[in-house]
Design an enzyme around this catalytic site. Structure first.
Site, PDB file in Angstrom:
ATOM      1  N   MET A  43       0.840  -1.203   0.000  1.00 33.51           N
ATOM      2  CA  MET A  43       0.000   0.000   0.000  1.00 33.51           C
ATOM      3  C   MET A  43       0.873   1.251   0.000  1.00 33.51           C
ATOM      4  O   MET A  43       1.890   1.308   0.687  1.00 33.51           O
ATOM      5  CB  MET A  43      -0.827  -0.030   1.282  1.00 33.51           C
ATOM      6  CG  MET A  43      -1.646   1.172   1.554  1.00 33.51           C
ATOM      7  SD  MET A  43      -2.281   1.060   3.240  1.00 33.51           S
ATOM      8  CE  MET A  43      -0.796   1.333   4.163  1.00 33.51           C
ATOM      9  N   SER A 117       4.168  -6.527   2.072  1.00 38.06           N
ATOM     10  CA  SER A 117       3.062  -6.101   2.928  1.00 38.06           C
ATOM     11  C   SER A 117       1.738  -6.666   2.402  1.00 38.06           C
ATOM     12  O   SER A 117       1.662  -7.870   2.160  1.00 38.06           O
ATOM     13  CB  SER A 117       3.061  -4.571   3.022  1.00 38.06           C
ATOM     14  OG  SER A 117       2.272  -4.148   4.095  1.00 38.06           O
ATOM     15  N   GLN A 118       0.721  -5.822   2.139  1.00 39.31           N
ATOM     16  CA  GLN A 118      -0.564  -6.400   1.715  1.00 39.31           C
ATOM     17  C   GLN A 118      -0.442  -7.169   0.398  1.00 39.31           C
ATOM     18  O   GLN A 118      -1.253  -8.059   0.113  1.00 39.31           O
ATOM     19  CB  GLN A 118      -1.661  -5.331   1.625  1.00 39.31           C
ATOM     20  CG  GLN A 118      -1.480  -4.323   0.511  1.00 39.31           C
ATOM     21  CD  GLN A 118      -2.558  -3.224   0.493  1.00 39.31           C
ATOM     22  OE1 GLN A 118      -3.323  -3.090   1.436  1.00 39.31           O
ATOM     23  NE2 GLN A 118      -2.602  -2.451  -0.577  1.00 39.31           N
ATOM     24  N   ASP A 235       7.991  -4.434  14.105  1.00 44.51           N
ATOM     25  CA  ASP A 235       7.024  -3.769  13.243  1.00 44.51           C
ATOM     26  C   ASP A 235       6.091  -2.864  14.060  1.00 44.51           C
ATOM     27  O   ASP A 235       5.490  -3.304  15.024  1.00 44.51           O
ATOM     28  CB  ASP A 235       6.188  -4.841  12.522  1.00 44.51           C
ATOM     29  CG  ASP A 235       5.530  -4.318  11.265  1.00 44.51           C
ATOM     30  OD1 ASP A 235       4.884  -3.262  11.344  1.00 44.51           O
ATOM     31  OD2 ASP A 235       5.666  -4.948  10.208  1.00 44.51           O
ATOM     32  N   HIS A 289       8.582  -2.343   9.845  1.00 47.94           N
ATOM     33  CA  HIS A 289       7.877  -2.861   8.670  1.00 47.94           C
ATOM     34  C   HIS A 289       8.667  -2.646   7.368  1.00 47.94           C
ATOM     35  O   HIS A 289       9.018  -1.512   7.036  1.00 47.94           O
ATOM     36  CB  HIS A 289       6.519  -2.164   8.577  1.00 47.94           C
ATOM     37  CG  HIS A 289       5.566  -2.841   7.647  1.00 47.94           C
ATOM     38  ND1 HIS A 289       5.223  -4.161   7.774  1.00 47.94           N
ATOM     39  CD2 HIS A 289       4.882  -2.383   6.575  1.00 47.94           C
ATOM     40  CE1 HIS A 289       4.371  -4.483   6.827  1.00 47.94           C
ATOM     41  NE2 HIS A 289       4.147  -3.432   6.077  1.00 47.94           N
TER      42      HIS A 289
END
Ligand SMILES: *[C@@H]1O[C@H](CO)[C@@H](O)[C@H](O)[C@H]1NC(C)=O
Ligand SMILES: *[C@@H]1O[C@H](CO)[C@@H](O)[C@H](O)[C@H]1NC(C)=O
Length: 308
Positions: A43, A117-118, A235, A289
């Protein structure tokens, strides 16, 4: 036109120009002995910005001596690609990616995939929904396999946008309209109202077989040679961090994490079978992250891409 609108317009035009000069969704391809690598950005990012995934593409080409790399550009241009991370429903994105993968002849014999990530849970959906071409090893870097209950996006957006999204997710995450319009709502996992999540999540509850057991998903996921989940130990964005290793809070509260082997999803995707076959790999890396160093990537991820 206000100044900020003019600036945004200039930025968009700039992005489009850059796209054609400099940022290409594919790289390498001279080494036919290495399986291709497919990337999916997170994202707030896009397929191939030179300072982000563009650098990773280059690194993979170098380290695999010319292996083919394809970084997914959703919608085929940088503007839609960037927006997709927030506003295009994952089901639509996954369908788009599956089509692109099928059309790319270089991938016909299979590929390894790395999700950021996503992009990690989205690539898992590709593995489960689209067995052709075959995905061999799936690596998820900070993926949220059991969703999030917290606001991972707040650091990248302005305060007012963040507050707005926060209000939406806390109050109406599972309304039809929020689900349709906000990507993060589709993997919003409220452990206190587990039933609302199961019934309302239009993406994660489906790929995690929460509503009904989709045998096709299980069969396809089990075709992976390896499923490597990388968790960022410090994270501050993904809540809970353990979602990166497919774990989540025990239902009814948001403090205690349930061991993976006791969770519903462990049964529902028959992860035990994959675990027994040694297919599940859990890696931890110190840092926040997506804070991956080049050295760590070369040591831990590149060998997976070179496996025969
Ligand atoms: C990161 O988290 C790990 C595991 O919880 C901990 O051992 C380590 O000290 C942390 N590192 C930093 C820099 O906070
Ligand atoms: C889950 O795994 C842990 C160790 O990894 C083990 O001690 C425990 O007995 C397991 N629980 C179940 C229900 O299999």
């Amino acid at each position: 036109m206000s100044l900020s609108r003019t600036l945004i317009l200039l930025l968009l035009i700039g992005l489009l120009v850059l796209r054609y000069i400099w940022w290409k969704p594919t790289a390498g391809g001279t080494n036919p002995d290495v399986l291709p690598t497919v990337l999916w950005h997170g994202m707030g990012d896009s397929c191939c910005v030179p300072l982000s995934l563009g650098a990773i593409m280059k690194l993979i080409v170098e380290e695999t001596k010319g292996g083919y790399v394809r970084s997914m550009e959703i919608g085929g241009n940088p503007v839609i690609d960037w927006q997709s991370g927030f506003f295009i429903h994952p089901n639509e994105q996954v369908e788009y990616v599956c089509k692109q993968l099928l059309l790319d002849e270089r991938l016909a014999k299979g590929y390894n995939a790395i999700g950021f990530s996503q992009g990690g849970q989205f690539l898992r959906a590709v593995a489960q929904r689209c067995p052709t071409p075959p995905m061999r090893t799936l690596v998820t870097l900070g993926g949220q396999h059991q969703g999030v209950f917290g606001l991972p996006m707040c650091l990248t957006l302005s305060n007012s946008a963040c507050e707005y999204i926060s209000r939406l997710l806390n109050s109406v995450a599972y309304s039809e309209m929020t689900q349709r319009n906000l990507v993060q709502a589709t993997y919003w996992h409220d452990p206190i109202m587990e039933n609302h999540y199961r019934l309302g999540s239009t993406f994660l509850a489906d790929i995690n077989n929460e509503l009904y057991l989709n045998e096709f998903y299980i069969e396809n996921l089990h075709k992976l040679k390896k499923f490597v989940m990388v968790k960022f130990l410090n994270d501050t964005i993904v809540q809970p961090k353990e979602s990166q290793w497919f774990q989540f809070y025990t239902s009814g509260q948001d403090k205690v994490i349930q061991p993976l082997n006791e969770s519903k999803v462990f049964q529902d995707l028959r992860l035990m079978k994959m675990e027994k076959e040694g297919k599940l790999v859990f890696l931890g890396v110190e840092g926040d992250h997506l804070a991956i160093s080049k050295a760590w990537f070369i040591k831990n991820i590149v060998p997976l891409l070179l496996e025969k």
